[in-house]
Motif scaffolding. Sequence first.
Motif, mmCIF file in Angstrom:
data_model
loop_
_atom_site.group_PDB
_atom_site.id
_atom_site.type_symbol
_atom_site.label_atom_id
_atom_site.label_comp_id
_atom_site.label_asym_id
_atom_site.label_seq_id
_atom_site.Cartn_x
_atom_site.Cartn_y
_atom_site.Cartn_z
ATOM 1 N N ARG A 76 7.190 13.762 -0.284
ATOM 2 C CA ARG A 76 7.124 14.393 1.027
ATOM 3 C C ARG A 76 7.883 13.546 2.036
ATOM 4 O O ARG A 76 7.834 12.317 1.988
ATOM 5 C CB ARG A 76 5.670 14.567 1.472
ATOM 6 C CG ARG A 76 4.876 15.508 0.575
ATOM 7 C CD ARG A 76 3.406 15.547 0.932
ATOM 8 N NE ARG A 76 2.675 16.493 0.098
ATOM 9 C CZ ARG A 76 1.352 16.639 0.095
ATOM 10 N NH1 ARG A 76 0.618 15.892 0.927
ATOM 11 N NH2 ARG A 76 0.765 17.504 -0.704
ATOM 12 N N VAL A 77 8.568 14.221 2.948
ATOM 13 C CA VAL A 77 9.357 13.549 3.964
ATOM 14 C C VAL A 77 8.875 14.010 5.334
ATOM 15 O O VAL A 77 8.840 15.216 5.630
ATOM 16 C CB VAL A 77 10.864 13.864 3.803
ATOM 17 C CG1 VAL A 77 11.678 13.217 4.921
ATOM 18 C CG2 VAL A 77 11.366 13.396 2.434
ATOM 19 N N TYR A 78 8.494 13.038 6.166
ATOM 20 C CA TYR A 78 8.014 13.326 7.516
ATOM 21 C C TYR A 78 8.994 12.750 8.538
ATOM 22 O O TYR A 78 9.494 11.635 8.374
ATOM 23 C CB TYR A 78 6.637 12.700 7.755
ATOM 24 C CG TYR A 78 5.548 13.247 6.867
ATOM 25 C CD1 TYR A 78 4.762 14.315 7.292
ATOM 26 C CD2 TYR A 78 5.310 12.701 5.607
ATOM 27 C CE1 TYR A 78 3.752 14.828 6.481
ATOM 28 C CE2 TYR A 78 4.300 13.205 4.792
ATOM 29 C CZ TYR A 78 3.527 14.267 5.224
ATOM 30 O OH TYR A 78 2.539 14.770 4.421
ATOM 31 N N ASP A 79 9.261 13.520 9.565
ATOM 32 C CA ASP A 79 10.050 13.025 10.685
ATOM 33 C C ASP A 79 9.168 12.074 11.495
ATOM 34 O O ASP A 79 8.105 12.479 12.006
ATOM 35 C CB ASP A 79 10.512 14.202 11.542
ATOM 36 C CG ASP A 79 11.255 13.753 12.783
ATOM 37 O OD1 ASP A 79 12.173 12.932 12.658
ATOM 38 O OD2 ASP A 79 10.883 14.211 13.887
ATOM 39 N N VAL A 80 9.558 10.808 11.597
ATOM 40 C CA VAL A 80 8.733 9.809 12.266
ATOM 41 C C VAL A 80 8.519 10.155 13.738
ATOM 42 O O VAL A 80 7.422 9.969 14.286
ATOM 43 C CB VAL A 80 9.350 8.400 12.117
ATOM 44 C CG1 VAL A 80 8.677 7.396 13.040
ATOM 45 C CG2 VAL A 80 9.246 7.938 10.671
ATOM 46 N N VAL A 116 14.336 10.307 -6.447
ATOM 47 C CA VAL A 116 14.097 11.580 -5.765
ATOM 48 C C VAL A 116 15.309 11.859 -4.897
ATOM 49 O O VAL A 116 15.805 10.970 -4.189
ATOM 50 C CB VAL A 116 12.815 11.539 -4.905
ATOM 51 C CG1 VAL A 116 12.749 12.749 -3.972
ATOM 52 C CG2 VAL A 116 11.574 11.501 -5.793
ATOM 53 N N LEU A 117 15.813 13.086 -4.954
ATOM 54 C CA LEU A 117 16.933 13.508 -4.116
ATOM 55 C C LEU A 117 16.413 14.335 -2.954
ATOM 56 O O LEU A 117 15.549 15.203 -3.121
ATOM 57 C CB LEU A 117 17.926 14.346 -4.927
ATOM 58 C CG LEU A 117 18.496 13.739 -6.211
ATOM 59 C CD1 LEU A 117 19.522 14.688 -6.827
ATOM 60 C CD2 LEU A 117 19.110 12.381 -5.963
ATOM 61 N N LEU A 118 16.959 14.081 -1.775
ATOM 62 C CA LEU A 118 16.604 14.858 -0.593
ATOM 63 C C LEU A 118 17.819 14.933 0.319
ATOM 64 O O LEU A 118 18.743 14.122 0.190
ATOM 65 C CB LEU A 118 15.415 14.236 0.146
ATOM 66 C CG LEU A 118 15.534 12.775 0.580
ATOM 67 C CD1 LEU A 118 15.061 12.612 2.015
ATOM 68 C CD2 LEU A 118 14.666 11.901 -0.327
ATOM 69 N N PRO A 119 17.856 15.910 1.218
ATOM 70 C CA PRO A 119 18.979 15.951 2.162
ATOM 71 C C PRO A 119 18.934 14.722 3.077
ATOM 72 O O PRO A 119 17.860 14.254 3.443
ATOM 73 C CB PRO A 119 18.760 17.251 2.937
ATOM 74 C CG PRO A 119 17.321 17.580 2.754
ATOM 75 C CD PRO A 119 16.919 17.029 1.421
ATOM 76 N N LEU A 120 20.096 14.206 3.421
ATOM 77 C CA LEU A 120 20.183 12.996 4.236
ATOM 78 C C LEU A 120 19.678 13.279 5.655
ATOM 79 O O LEU A 120 20.265 14.061 6.391
ATOM 80 C CB LEU A 120 21.630 12.506 4.289
ATOM 81 C CG LEU A 120 21.883 11.243 5.112
ATOM 82 C CD1 LEU A 120 21.192 10.039 4.480
ATOM 83 C CD2 LEU A 120 23.389 10.987 5.252
ATOM 84 N N PRO A 121 18.576 12.641 6.059
ATOM 85 C CA PRO A 121 18.020 12.919 7.395
ATOM 86 C C PRO A 121 18.860 12.282 8.496
ATOM 87 O O PRO A 121 19.535 11.272 8.286
ATOM 88 C CB PRO A 121 16.627 12.289 7.327
ATOM 89 C CG PRO A 121 16.729 11.226 6.288
ATOM 90 C CD PRO A 121 17.733 11.701 5.281
ATOM 91 N N LYS A 122 18.776 12.848 9.680
ATOM 92 C CA LYS A 122 19.499 12.299 10.827
ATOM 93 C C LYS A 122 18.696 11.211 11.537
ATOM 94 O O LYS A 122 19.267 10.369 12.225
ATOM 95 C CB LYS A 122 19.846 13.425 11.807
ATOM 96 C CG LYS A 122 20.879 14.410 11.265
ATOM 97 C CD LYS A 122 21.266 15.455 12.298
ATOM 98 C CE LYS A 122 22.378 16.356 11.773
ATOM 99 N NZ LYS A 122 22.798 17.381 12.760
ATOM 100 N N GLY A 123 17.385 11.265 11.378
ATOM 101 C CA GLY A 123 16.527 10.290 12.033
ATOM 102 C C GLY A 123 15.627 9.559 11.064
ATOM 103 O O GLY A 123 15.633 9.822 9.857
ATOM 104 N N LYS A 124 14.820 8.650 11.587
ATOM 105 C CA LYS A 124 13.918 7.835 10.773
ATOM 106 C C LYS A 124 12.852 8.726 10.127
ATOM 107 O O LYS A 124 12.304 9.628 10.765
ATOM 108 C CB LYS A 124 13.258 6.776 11.653
ATOM 109 C CG LYS A 124 12.429 5.747 10.889
ATOM 110 C CD LYS A 124 11.766 4.764 11.841
ATOM 111 C CE LYS A 124 12.803 3.928 12.594
ATOM 112 N NZ LYS A 124 12.126 2.893 13.436
ATOM 113 N N ILE A 125 12.568 8.460 8.844
ATOM 114 C CA ILE A 125 11.601 9.276 8.107
ATOM 115 C C ILE A 125 10.519 8.405 7.468
ATOM 116 O O ILE A 125 10.712 7.212 7.248
ATOM 117 C CB ILE A 125 12.281 10.107 6.998
ATOM 118 C CG1 ILE A 125 12.975 9.178 5.971
ATOM 119 C CG2 ILE A 125 13.233 11.124 7.578
ATOM 120 C CD1 ILE A 125 13.419 9.879 4.704
#
Length: 351
Positions: A76-80, A116-125
């Motif tokens: 799981r990926v959360y936007d900080v 794990v592969l995920l799209p590259l986030p623009k901000g801290k996760i």
Amino acid sequence: MNRFTAIGILLLLTSTTGAQTFDRLFHNRTLRVDFYHTGTKGQESIALDQCYEEGEWAGSRHNLIDNLNRGEYQARVYDVATATLIFSYGYSTIFNEWQTTGAAAQGQWRTFHESVLLPLPKGKIQFTISRRDKQMNFREIFSSVIDPNAPTQINRSRRTPQFKATPLLQNGPASTKVDLVILGDGYSAADLEKFRKDARHFNDLMFATSPFKERRQDFNVWMIEVISEESGISKPDANVWKSGALGTAYNTFGSARYVLTEANKTLRDLAGQVPYDFVNILVNDNRYGGGGIYRLYTTTFATSDQPGRSAITSMCMSSAIPSRAWATSTTARRFRTRSSIRRKSSRGSRM
């Protein structure tokens, strides 16, 4: 306005909203998170290895939250900045199958490399991994903050492709299709023509089989001509050892026909030269066998009478290609019903 027109407009608006959310939160690049998974029966720990920026994102730009409820684990990926869940991904591992072995029951510890592969986030996760408990609910077992804008946190080196990549089927942008990559193991330089024939045979057979036949236009397929030092792969029970580029071997966890590889980093480095959702490894050997782990990869032997329909079954059950292309079919609905009754997520598929 009739109801069909209204439905069409709603679908278009949903698709547009999903794309806008993706563009706001992510770059059209891939972030590969590598880590070590260590443990024994009933115990496990995860330690971050390294993060890599790779090529274009091959997954959906619209369906960012995994609602399939499959797999033993879920990343799981959360936007900080907002504490919002922005991406999730269900999967299984060789490690969780290892925990079911007699050696693990006797207290032996092992470490496996995973990604794990995920799209590259623009901000801290906040990157987390959860595992199912005895009630089949996901419980968090690992968490780490990743800042894609910190120069020391992500390896952005450009790897030169080692082997030739050739498209076998191209139907559109990677983000709108199911992207399959076929690699070979145990094919020497002298075997490359055989690999090309095997890969094309597998591709042709797959798309001559329902439900893939009806959804052919939803797929892109690549083959990568991986060269091994010698022909064939290892058979430990026969004291046969080979230097395969991908490290596949029979006798996984003591099962003579079960073929897996633990060389995760090598596999990811080689597969990553093309956009991919799923990986199939063709092994150049004459013993019937293969296998796969949900959303990791599948393996198929490719010498005796060429890859057969058992390979297609393994691809369906282990790689879960139905997640996009198969999702609307009657067969998929039946598969989901069976999956909800029997816990298949923690085991690999064996041939």
